[in-house]
Design an enzyme around this catalytic site. Sequence first.
Site, PDB file in Angstrom:
ATOM      1  N   GLU A 173      36.414  30.833 -31.890  1.00 30.39           N
ATOM      2  CA  GLU A 173      36.061  30.280 -30.573  1.00 30.39           C
ATOM      3  C   GLU A 173      37.314  30.043 -29.737  1.00 30.39           C
ATOM      4  OE1 GLU A 173      34.096  29.512 -28.313  1.00 30.39           O
ATOM      5  OE2 GLU A 173      32.476  28.164 -28.861  1.00 30.39           O
ATOM      6  N   ASP A 207      34.547  21.765 -26.694  1.00 29.28           N
ATOM      7  CA  ASP A 207      34.548  20.654 -25.747  1.00 29.28           C
ATOM      8  C   ASP A 207      33.555  19.610 -26.278  1.00 29.28           C
ATOM      9  OD1 ASP A 207      34.525  19.063 -23.478  1.00 29.28           O
ATOM     10  OD2 ASP A 207      34.151  20.662 -22.080  1.00 29.28           O
ATOM     11  N   VAL A 227      41.084  23.801 -18.705  1.00 27.67           N
ATOM     12  CA  VAL A 227      42.205  24.725 -18.888  1.00 27.67           C
ATOM     13  C   VAL A 227      41.758  26.172 -18.714  1.00 27.67           C
ATOM     14  CG1 VAL A 227      43.471  23.146 -20.393  1.00 27.67           C
ATOM     15  CG2 VAL A 227      41.884  24.783 -21.412  1.00 27.67           C
ATOM     16  N   ARG A 270      41.422  34.867 -17.099  1.00 26.86           N
ATOM     17  CA  ARG A 270      41.403  35.164 -18.541  1.00 26.86           C
ATOM     18  C   ARG A 270      42.654  35.917 -18.963  1.00 26.86           C
ATOM     19  NH1 ARG A 270      36.192  34.083 -20.498  1.00 26.86           N
ATOM     20  NH2 ARG A 270      34.467  34.598 -19.132  1.00 26.86           N
TER      21      ARG A 270
END
Length: 178
Positions: A98, A102, A152, A164
């Site tokens: 991953e 969060d 972020v 990205r």
Amino acid sequence: MENDILRIILDEDTLKKRVKELGKKISEDFRDEFPVIICILRGGVIFFSDLIKEIDTHVEIDFLSLSSYGKSTNSSGVVKIRKDIDTNIENRHVIVVEDIVDSGLTLKYIFEYLQKHNPASLNICTLLDKPDAHKTDLEMNYVGFNVGNEFVVGYGLDYAEKYRNLPFIGILKKEIYT
Ligand code: 5GP
């Protein structure tokens, strides 16, 4: 693109060094087990690509794609599978890769979904973790870095599908997403 970044929190060298360490640890833990490493698209893709190159034992790779939260910077916990894995993971050692945990709700969904396929073991590797934001008690086996409750981007992580391709992880200027 870089002008939109307020602050770099993890630079290229720091990321490279930690990814190498994680790869070494995974190699030791799964030596001769031929684990299936599942990349969670799309955010995990850069971390995943760099990580598997640092693993020096055989691995099989696969991809799982989930619905995202759209442009929002908050987790809604609403997840749908867009692209399923193609590998039969029954009795296989599985490592889920991953980008960031969060609330942990996405990971909880993935974990419960993959668990139904009866893997020999189900392990979680996340590049980033926001421990203060967790709403579940899932345990992670490999964590790159803990970060605070800031949004972020970079190294696979997006805002509205942008950023990205930044080679580092940074915090966006507030005016970009407000
Ligand atoms: P969770 O379900 O754990 O609340 O959220 C996990 C997903 O939300 C991540 O896979 C990622 O797509 C997105 N996410 C959570 N925090 C951030 C963040 O700080 N930056 C970005 N770009 N995405 C995040």
